[in-house]
Design a protein around this motif. Structure first.
Motif: not given
Length: 218
Positions: A45-46, A55, A87-89, A102, A104, A106, A173, A175, A193
């Protein structure tokens, strides 16, 4: 439609000291489960700079302490959005195990040598496909795409090395948080998390890097 998840509790004491080791544990279990078709499939997802999200499903090709790597056309929608907003997921939806991961963080482009090495490992047809498809662009028809592929196949037959498209490459990515979600009955899921407290993990890791673990309400 509702399903009651009956699984083993996930506690902080069960977790590895850092998220990549914990991801490796779960990923190995996922790969061994025949009910999961592509364990390395993830939803990326961006968002645009003004917050409009998008997504799509992408295949994870490599991961280590430096981050999670996938490949794409940099001129595609996700490539353009990541260039403007890094920023990305990432979401790994491992439903048969009632698990999700999940990530999250850069996004950053990987080195060209790493991209070339991976491109050379791809099947010949996939290499041609990277040239044939102007990813995310509007095209007139599938016939146009196939015609473009046919031209490339004639130019680069199976015994010919295909050059790497200049606009194609890898995204890593890095994290800053990784959540491990384990489903349970009555919607009392476990959500643990990892949150980065040290600096970004570069090549070989950062000596001062630490992670804290927090539990989230389901």
């Amino acid at each position: 439609m509702r399903e009651q998840y009956r699984t083993t509790e996930l506690s902080a004491a069960d977790l590895a000291p850092e998220p990549i080791s914990q991801f490796t544990r779960w990923f190995k279990e996922t790969v061994a489960n025949p009910a999961i078709h592509e364990p390395n499939a993830m939803i990326v997802s961006t968002a645009t700079p003004d917050g409009r999200p998008s997504s799509r499903t992408v295949l994870l090709k490599h991961y280590d302490r430096a981050g999670f790597v996938f490949f794409t056309n940099y001129d595609s929608r996700k490539g353009a959005e990541l260039a403007a907003n890094p920023y990305v997921s990432l979401l790994f939806p491992w439903h048969p195990l009632a698990r999700q991961v999940i990530v999250t963080g850069r996004a950053e482009r990987i080195g060209r040598d790493e991209t070339v090495a991976y491109f050379r490992s791809r099947p010949h047809g996939s290499q041609l496909g990277a040239w044939a498809s102007p990813q995310s662009s509007v095209i007139a028809s599938r016939a146009e795409l196939l015609a473009r592929y046919g031209e490339l196949a004639a130019r680069y037959p199976g015994d010919t090395q295909v050059p790497v498209p200049p606009e194609w490459g890898g995204i890593r990515v890095v994290p800053d948080a990784v959540e491990f979600w384990q489903g349970h009955e009555n919607r009392l899921h476990d959500r643990l998390r990892y949150v980065r407290e040290g600096g970004p993990d570069g090549a070989g890791g950062s000596a001062g890097e630490t992670w804290r673990v927090e539990r989230l309400a389901p």
